[in-house]
Write an enzyme that holds these catalytic residues in place. Structure first.
Site, PDB file in Angstrom:
ATOM      1  CB  ALA A  99      16.966  51.942   7.350  1.00 36.06           C
ATOM      2  CB  SER A 100      22.643  50.391   6.991  1.00 38.15           C
ATOM      3  OG  SER A 100      23.106  51.266   7.990  1.00 38.15           O
ATOM      4  CB  ALA A 101      22.493  49.171   1.824  1.00 34.04           C
TER       5      ALA A 101
END
Length: 394
Positions: A99-101
């Site tokens: 899950a990307s920042a």
């Protein structure tokens, strides 16, 4: 953070995260995206097991709820799958989905400039959170998201349905896009690419936007935002943000001592005054530029290589493993380094020439570079499309 009132803890954590995102973006988050963050919270999409730290140790929501929630609402990427979903046992662990920042998620959504009613194609469903945010803004049945990993697609689809989000989740190769729902107003990738797939351009309307993270074998860095014209061409500039996992069908699985260097190789020896950390160190602008010039060349550092008189070694190789070079530093001198080169290409010479080109052109950062995709192929350029870069170092 405490679990005595989980709902309150989550509200506080989300409120704090939105503040961090606004600080990172340098401006308040747009109201439509702030509303979306509350309606489709990140915690509803991150799986119950995540992997934390350099060792990618598992963290389960049921066993460590506070740690899990802190990881979900930090402005950092969270690894959600390792080893393509195959249990590694005692073997090496490596991240295969995350899950990307949140700050880069919202930065990309802002750059995408989506509006209500837009038809959107997302490449790389992952957890499904990005698709949920998009669907909240553009409306139901307007988002199609493609995920190559069947297990990830299944999990994301279930989470979207649980939140009442109407988006089409497709299991397939994102490089092919999804022609059944085309044409699209916007296409966004949540994985990096080394080359823009032609179907993406073909499936986006004239005036539509393609936004994708970028990677070269030399350096994973940058976002590419392109606009499609009415003649089957897309063009746009890079920006200096992000590092994403590479699209699976563009991966290069190479190791120096397994695939590149052989016992019978007899490399040529020379010397250089160019410190190897100038080209493969902490300067992202230099590394990005070299990656664009040397599209099939990669590098890796080997500290303390157990070679007499060598404190650190920079390995360089082509992605087809036919040529390689090594640059040795003895840990003392900063003006003379030993160079070894093998194969039909003199790779260190190419790297040095590319670096000299970068210096001559006033050390351009990612924002001065762009890329055009046309029927005849891709063209990288500096400042404007009329200044294409020739491949190679010079």
């Amino acid at each position: 953070m405490t679990t005595s009132d989980p709902a309150a803890a989550e509200r506080n954590a989300l409120r704090a995260l939105l503040g961090m995102v606004s600080d990172e973006l340098g401006a308040p988050l747009a109201p439509e995206w702030e509303r979306a963050a509350w309606v489709v919270p990140r915690s509803a999409f991150v799986p119950d097991r995540v992997y934390l730290g350099d060792g990618l140790e598992p963290c389960d929501r049921g066993e460590a709820p506070d740690t899990w929630l802190r990881s979900v609402y930090a402005d950092d990427p969270v690894v959600t799958q390792i080893n393509d979903g195959v249990e590694p046992g005692d073997g090496e662990r490596w991240p295969s989905s995350s899950a990307s920042a949140p700050s880069i998620v919202f930065r990309m959504l802002h750059m995408l400039d989506v509006r209500e009613g837009h038809q959107v194609l997302e490449i790389g469903t992952g957890t499904g959170w990005n698709a949920g945010l998009l669907a909240h803004v553009v409306g139901p049945d307007r988002v199609t998201t493609v995920e190559v990993d069947a297990a990830l697609a299944c999990g994301a689809g279930e989470r979207l349905r649980n939140r009442g989000v109407r988006a089409a989740v497709i299991t397939g190769d994102g490089a092919e896009g999804y022609v059944d729902s085309a044409p699209y107003d916007r296409l966004v990738a949540t994985c990096s690419v080394r080359s823009v797939p032609r179907p993406w351009v073909d499936q986006v309307k004239p005036g539509g936007v393609i936004l994708t993270p970028w990677e070269s074998p030399w350096f994973c860095y940058g976002l590419l935002r392109m606009v499609v014209d009415g003649n089957g061409t897309a063009a746009g500039r890079f920006s200096p943000h992000s590092a994403f996992m590479l699209m699976r069908n563009q991966r290069t699985d190479l190791r120096i001592f397994r695939d590149v260097v052989r016992d019978d190789h007899r490399p040529d020896e020379s010397a250089t005054g160019l410190p190897p950390w100038r080209v493969a160190g902490d300067d992202p602008a230099a590394r990005f530029a070299l990656g664009l010039r040397l599209r099939d060349v990669w590098c890796t550092w080997h500290d303390d290589p157990d070679v007499a008189g060598v404190a650190s070694r920079l390995w360089i190789a082509t992605t087809d493993a036919t040529s390689w070079a090594a640059v040795d530093w003895d840990g003392k001198a900063d003006d003379r380094f030993t160079v070894w080169q093998h194969g039909p290409r003199r790779l260190w010479d190419e790297v040095a020439a590319a670096y000299a080109w970068w210096l001559r052109n006033d050390r351009p950062g990612p924002g001065r570079f762009g890329l055009t995709v046309a029927a005849q192929g891709e063209s990288v350029w500096l400042d404007d499309p009329g200044r294409p870069l020739s491949p190679g170092g010079g």
